[in-house]
Enzyme design. Structure first.
Site, PDB file in Angstrom:
ATOM      1  N   HIS A  37       0.816  -1.214   0.000  1.00 47.61           N
ATOM      2  CA  HIS A  37       0.000   0.000   0.000  1.00 47.61           C
ATOM      3  C   HIS A  37       0.853   1.269   0.000  1.00 47.61           C
ATOM      4  O   HIS A  37       1.934   1.323   0.576  1.00 47.61           O
ATOM      5  CB  HIS A  37      -0.945   0.003   1.203  1.00 47.61           C
ATOM      6  CG  HIS A  37      -0.229  -0.081   2.526  1.00 47.61           C
ATOM      7  ND1 HIS A  37       0.250   1.012   3.194  1.00 47.61           N
ATOM      8  CD2 HIS A  37       0.081  -1.162   3.300  1.00 47.61           C
ATOM      9  CE1 HIS A  37       0.826   0.638   4.320  1.00 47.61           C
ATOM     10  NE2 HIS A  37       0.738  -0.678   4.413  1.00 47.61           N
ATOM     11  N   ASP A  38       0.358   2.277  -0.699  1.00 44.89           N
ATOM     12  CA  ASP A  38       0.945   3.628  -0.716  1.00 44.89           C
ATOM     13  C   ASP A  38       2.317   3.680  -1.380  1.00 44.89           C
ATOM     14  O   ASP A  38       3.066   4.640  -1.179  1.00 44.89           O
ATOM     15  CB  ASP A  38       1.034   4.197   0.702  1.00 44.89           C
ATOM     16  CG  ASP A  38      -0.310   4.245   1.396  1.00 44.89           C
ATOM     17  OD1 ASP A  38      -1.181   4.989   0.920  1.00 44.89           O
ATOM     18  OD2 ASP A  38      -0.499   3.508   2.385  1.00 44.89           O
ATOM     19  N   GLY A  49       4.954  -1.385   2.347  1.00 44.51           N
ATOM     20  CA  GLY A  49       4.197  -0.164   2.168  1.00 44.51           C
ATOM     21  C   GLY A  49       5.050   1.089   2.163  1.00 44.51           C
ATOM     22  O   GLY A  49       6.142   1.132   2.726  1.00 44.51           O
TER      23      GLY A  49
END
Length: 268
Positions: A123-124, A141
């Site tokens: 994520h991100d 992430g």
């Protein structure tokens, strides 16, 4: 306008946006908030869900999971997104997660990237263009990966780390720090082991550019002084050398991780 080909066993939920010439193979699922560009191909058993955009001509192979909720226990269902560029290759078992509230709400992947079997983008993350992930690469992430970077099979990158453009991370390496542009890191835990000379030659960097990078590398990672002092020296000596100044800017920009350095580095 090319006709879309949706296999009878596939599920394309109401609201999904499909460009021209999209292929959705057997037992694949396309979520309601997904947008697939022209010529996207999903082989069998692919799931693309969430608020996900996939660029034109990207090909996704069986059992890839694209856009499912982040593997972050803090995620509470916020409407985060995932954007994948054009002409990407996403092989079997790849997982790519959208963003979170704690990281800007989006994960982005550039154009012409290749993610080989069972690799993961957390994520991100922000992944540039023409990046290659070999099999089983794990990107935690909040990481950044620059254009033309290559990550070898089984390599793992800790959260918030930066992998510079045109760099190479060796197979089975564990990267806990930032890897400079044009650098090469190897080992567990990874250490800086020189410049990615083979990659530079393959991408037609000139002899002069490579020579400048070698000189700058020796200066930046010499034994004398601190890294900040050597960066200042390099910025002055190589101010008219764009490739070297990319490394200088990368180091100056900093991040949450320290710099990956050679084994004999003794920076203060």
């Amino acid at each position: 306008m090319a006709e879309n080909k949706i296999h009878p066993t596939a599920i394309v939920e109401d609201g999904a946006q499909l460009g021209d010439g999209v292929v959705v193979g057997p037992f694949s699922i396309v979520g309601a908030d997904v947008s697939l560009g022209d010529g996207v191909e999903l082989a069998s058993h692919v799931v693309v869900t969430g608020r996900t955009t996939v660029g034109a001509r990207t090909r996704i192979f069986p059992f890839a999971s694209i856009g499912h909720q982040p593997q972050d226990l803090k995620y509470k269902g916020e409407p985060s997104t995932l954007a994948i560029g054009t002409d990407c290759l996403i092989r079997e078992g790849v997982t790519i997660n959208p963003g979170t509230e704690g990281g800007g709400m989006t994960t982005t992947v550039g154009n012409a990237c290749a993610f080989l079997a069972n690799s993961h983008v957390g994520h991100d993350c922000r992944v540039g263009n023409n990046v290659i992930f070999s099999n089983n690469v794990m990107l935690a992430g909040h990481c950044e990966v620059g254009d033309f970077a290559i990550l070898g099979g089984g390599a793992a990158v800790i959260q918030y780390a930066r992998v510079g453009a045109h760099s190479f991370l060796g197979g089975m390496s564990g990267l806990e720090q930032d890897l400079i542009p044009y650098g090469m890191a190897l080992g567990n835990r990874a250490h800086l082991s020189g410049l990615n000379i083979i990659g530079l030659q393959r991408r037609n960097f000139s002899r002069t550019e490579i020579h400048d990078l070698r000189r700058a590398y020796r200066l930046l990672f010499a034994q004398e002084g601190t890294l900040l002092e050597r960066v200042a020296d390099a910025a002055e000596e190589f101010k008219d050398h764009p490739t070297v100044m990319e490394i200088v800017a990368f180091i100056k920009a900093g991040g949450k991780r320290s710099m990956c350095t050679p084994k004999n580095e003794t920076d203060a």
